[in-house]
Design a protein around this motif. Structure first.
Motif, PDB file in Angstrom:
ATOM      1  N   THR A  18      37.590  22.555  36.369  1.00  0.00           N
ATOM      2  CA  THR A  18      38.099  23.891  36.630  1.00  0.00           C
ATOM      3  C   THR A  18      39.609  23.941  36.503  1.00  0.00           C
ATOM      4  O   THR A  18      40.186  25.001  36.498  1.00  0.00           O
ATOM      5  N   ARG A  87      46.673  33.668  45.860  1.00  0.00           N
ATOM      6  CA  ARG A  87      45.293  33.193  45.642  1.00  0.00           C
ATOM      7  C   ARG A  87      45.295  31.934  44.799  1.00  0.00           C
ATOM      8  O   ARG A  87      44.563  30.991  45.055  1.00  0.00           O
ATOM      9  N   LEU A 100      38.920  36.449  49.358  1.00  0.00           N
ATOM     10  CA  LEU A 100      39.490  37.795  49.358  1.00  0.00           C
ATOM     11  C   LEU A 100      38.680  38.609  50.362  1.00  0.00           C
ATOM     12  O   LEU A 100      37.474  38.761  50.204  1.00  0.00           O
ATOM     13  N   GLU A 115      39.872  46.105  38.850  1.00  0.00           N
ATOM     14  CA  GLU A 115      38.839  46.111  39.888  1.00  0.00           C
ATOM     15  C   GLU A 115      38.403  44.682  40.222  1.00  0.00           C
ATOM     16  O   GLU A 115      38.066  43.894  39.345  1.00  0.00           O
ATOM     17  N   LEU A 116      38.436  44.385  41.507  1.00  0.00           N
ATOM     18  CA  LEU A 116      38.108  43.052  42.009  1.00  0.00           C
ATOM     19  C   LEU A 116      36.857  43.094  42.857  1.00  0.00           C
ATOM     20  O   LEU A 116      36.594  44.079  43.536  1.00  0.00           O
ATOM     21  N   VAL A 117      36.144  41.985  42.875  1.00  0.00           N
ATOM     22  CA  VAL A 117      34.996  41.845  43.767  1.00  0.00           C
ATOM     23  C   VAL A 117      35.437  40.952  44.937  1.00  0.00           C
ATOM     24  O   VAL A 117      35.706  39.772  44.739  1.00  0.00           O
TER      25      VAL A 117
ATOM     26  N   LEU B 100      40.945  45.182  30.339  1.00  0.00           N
ATOM     27  CA  LEU B 100      40.387  43.830  30.337  1.00  0.00           C
ATOM     28  C   LEU B 100      39.109  43.893  29.510  1.00  0.00           C
ATOM     29  O   LEU B 100      38.180  44.631  29.844  1.00  0.00           O
ATOM     30  N   ASN B 107      30.366  41.091  35.055  1.00  0.00           N
ATOM     31  CA  ASN B 107      31.614  40.689  35.703  1.00  0.00           C
ATOM     32  C   ASN B 107      32.075  39.319  35.218  1.00  0.00           C
ATOM     33  O   ASN B 107      31.291  38.548  34.675  1.00  0.00           O
ATOM     34  N   VAL B 111      38.620  31.187  36.720  1.00  0.00           N
ATOM     35  CA  VAL B 111      38.576  29.739  36.896  1.00  0.00           C
ATOM     36  C   VAL B 111      38.506  29.292  38.361  1.00  0.00           C
ATOM     37  O   VAL B 111      37.859  28.310  38.679  1.00  0.00           O
ATOM     38  N   GLY B 113      37.300  31.175  40.797  1.00  0.00           N
ATOM     39  CA  GLY B 113      36.220  31.850  41.506  1.00  0.00           C
ATOM     40  C   GLY B 113      36.439  33.321  41.795  1.00  0.00           C
ATOM     41  O   GLY B 113      35.541  33.991  42.298  1.00  0.00           O
ATOM     42  N   VAL B 114      37.626  33.847  41.500  1.00  0.00           N
ATOM     43  CA  VAL B 114      37.823  35.286  41.720  1.00  0.00           C
ATOM     44  C   VAL B 114      36.989  36.055  40.692  1.00  0.00           C
ATOM     45  O   VAL B 114      36.994  35.717  39.517  1.00  0.00           O
ATOM     46  N   GLU B 115      36.303  37.079  41.164  1.00  0.00           N
ATOM     47  CA  GLU B 115      35.429  37.855  40.288  1.00  0.00           C
ATOM     48  C   GLU B 115      36.088  39.190  39.936  1.00  0.00           C
ATOM     49  O   GLU B 115      36.534  39.936  40.799  1.00  0.00           O
ATOM     50  N   LEU B 116      36.132  39.442  38.641  1.00  0.00           N
ATOM     51  CA  LEU B 116      36.781  40.648  38.118  1.00  0.00           C
ATOM     52  C   LEU B 116      35.761  41.559  37.464  1.00  0.00           C
ATOM     53  O   LEU B 116      34.791  41.081  36.879  1.00  0.00           O
ATOM     54  N   VAL B 117      36.045  42.840  37.477  1.00  0.00           N
ATOM     55  CA  VAL B 117      35.222  43.799  36.758  1.00  0.00           C
ATOM     56  C   VAL B 117      35.982  44.198  35.488  1.00  0.00           C
ATOM     57  O   VAL B 117      37.021  44.841  35.570  1.00  0.00           O
ATOM     58  N   ASN B 119      36.936  46.139  31.915  1.00  0.00           N
ATOM     59  CA  ASN B 119      36.882  47.557  31.561  1.00  0.00           C
ATOM     60  C   ASN B 119      35.927  47.841  30.415  1.00  0.00           C
ATOM     61  O   ASN B 119      35.390  48.934  30.303  1.00  0.00           O
TER      62      ASN B 119
END
Lengths: 291, 291
Positions: A18, A87, A100, A115-117, B100, B107, B111, B113-117, B119
């Motif tokens: 990673t 982060r 988060l 937009e973040l989850v 994006l 989604n 790297v 682990g943050v999850e993005l949505v 566009n």
């Protein structure tokens, strides 16, 4: 594959996969195929499955606090870089879980629309070793007047090792009463006046710590503050490892980034723009709160 | 509200509300209640609904290219800061839409682990004025060998004004054939060897441009590169406005961030860690591709 100097390797941990130090603490061994082929190291470091804990500890040092949980508060209107700098940096504290934490359920719309989850919500978190409160603009000011947020922050602060803020996140820490009588910093816009509202003394630094309370200047200062926290925790080797991972040797194309380094007409324009967004809100909120 | 110098304001545009310059181009007037109360400015700049286009243009200048669309490619395993630095900086190009763009629907797991949505998806985008290809680790290497990504990048590149990469994103641009015979940079790990695979010449700079191709060093260099692109587009006043907005006047707590500024034992450990993740993948991919 002729250009690289390696031939056979074991997949030591997901650390290397990673590209981060944090995803698995070095103490765990549950990762990767158990290929014990010995690594042919180029440098002085030869890392094998048998010695990697010791090797890494000897290079990286031992932290002065045992940090297991790191939480970054997120809310609609939070600034994405206020969140992602810490982060990324604090996410590399080995063995710690970094999450988060949303004020309300659902995805987060950050200030510029990304937009973040989130990983969890405020109501599900009772304790954190490091709390980061990032800033934003309108959403931050609303947060600074939200007693539910204050109560949660105060609860977390009771047992935290570090309580921190980035940019206007300092307004929220301030409004929760945590900066009273302390030295602090925040985003450049009306920094002294805003901190004074909460009984704090503005110190014009990139980041300021007063005991366990760490505050940073605007947006990107959250990275410097997070690195300074890492440095406080682990010392320079660890911080250098993370800085190399993020290749943090900044070189902006021109000077700038503070009111003093900005040409007056640009500074005044930005100040006027910020004021147009913030001041009416402050006016209306002052009416509500009777401050 | 005693500490601030303002009393009545109109909500000029959502610019001020969101704290960004980009959310609405200054040419549009569809935002905010049409309160025409005159603003009492503190500085030399007095901005009214009637003059704000002219005032801002006079301070910020006119761009040398008309940038309307900016896209950042995102994929599982992309580095969140590779994405968010450019997203924040280039997202402030006035009048441009910044998106994006995902390789596949759904989604994005970055790297750490943050999850993005995202566009939109790659297949829905045929043209961009600025393309940013961020890096990561394993996911990036897989992308560097994905012909669907190559084809899309090459299509976008045909009419782009700037084609850019951050960190190991340069491996993807390289694998798509766009860096052949060009000067470029990338993440420090085996930078010269990796670029050589793609016919490019490594130049050890924070960011490098060769014609419309801009590449940057690791992770945080994407911010410097994006600011340099802004500077190329608009000149220094605009760049200063954005730098002030993000308070980008970096001050890391210690020196570091490049192989040369890192103590050898830390550098060697990091190189060994990176190699353990990358080299087996390169080996297996070389087998597949027959490079």
């Amino acid at each position: 594959m002729k250009n690289l100097k390696y031939s056979h390797y074991f997949l030591w941990t997901t650390l290397a996969i990673t590209g981060t130090l944090s995803c698995k603490p070095p103490q765990t061994e549950e990762t990767g195929p158990a290929n014990t082929t010995k690594k042919e190291a180029t440098g002085a470091i030869e890392i094998t499955p048998e010695n990697h804990d010791d090797k890494m500890s000897s290079v990286l040092g031992t932290p002065k606090h045992n940090i297991r949980s790191i939480g970054i508060l997120v809310y609609d209107g939070v600034n994405i870089l206020d969140v992602m700098g810490p982060r990324y940096v604090l996410g590399q504290v080995m063995g710690a879980k970094t999450e988060l934490i949303a004020v309300n359920p659902g995805n987060i719309k950050t200030v510029m629309g990304v937009e973040l989850v989130p990983n969890t919500v405020m109501d599900s978190v009772d304790q954190l070793d490091i709390l980061v409160v990032p800033g934003g603009f309108k959403g931050t000011l609303l947060g600074a007047y939200d007693s539910r947020i204050h109560q949660w922050i105060k609860k977390i602060d009771q047992t935290s090792t570090y309580t921190t803020s980035v940019c206007t996140g300092g307004w929220i820490l301030g409004a929760a009463g945590l900066l009273k009588g302390r030295k602090a910093t925040t985003n450049w816009y009306q920094a002294e006046e805003m901190l004074k509202r909460y009984g704090a003394t503005f110190v014009k630094e990139r980041y300021v710590n007063d005991g366990k309370y760490w505050t940073s200047a605007g947006v990107t200062a959250g990275m410097d503050m997070s690195l300074a926290i890492l440095n406080d925790l682990y010392g320079e080797n660890y911080t250098q490892a993370v800085m190399l991972d993020m290749e943090y040797d900044p070189a902006p194309p021109i000077k700038g980034g503070s009111p003093e380094k900005t040409v007056p007409e640009v500074y005044q324009m930005m100040e006027a723009m910020y004021a147009m967004g913030i001041v009416p809100l402050l006016d209306s909120l002052d009416g509500v709160i009777g401050k």
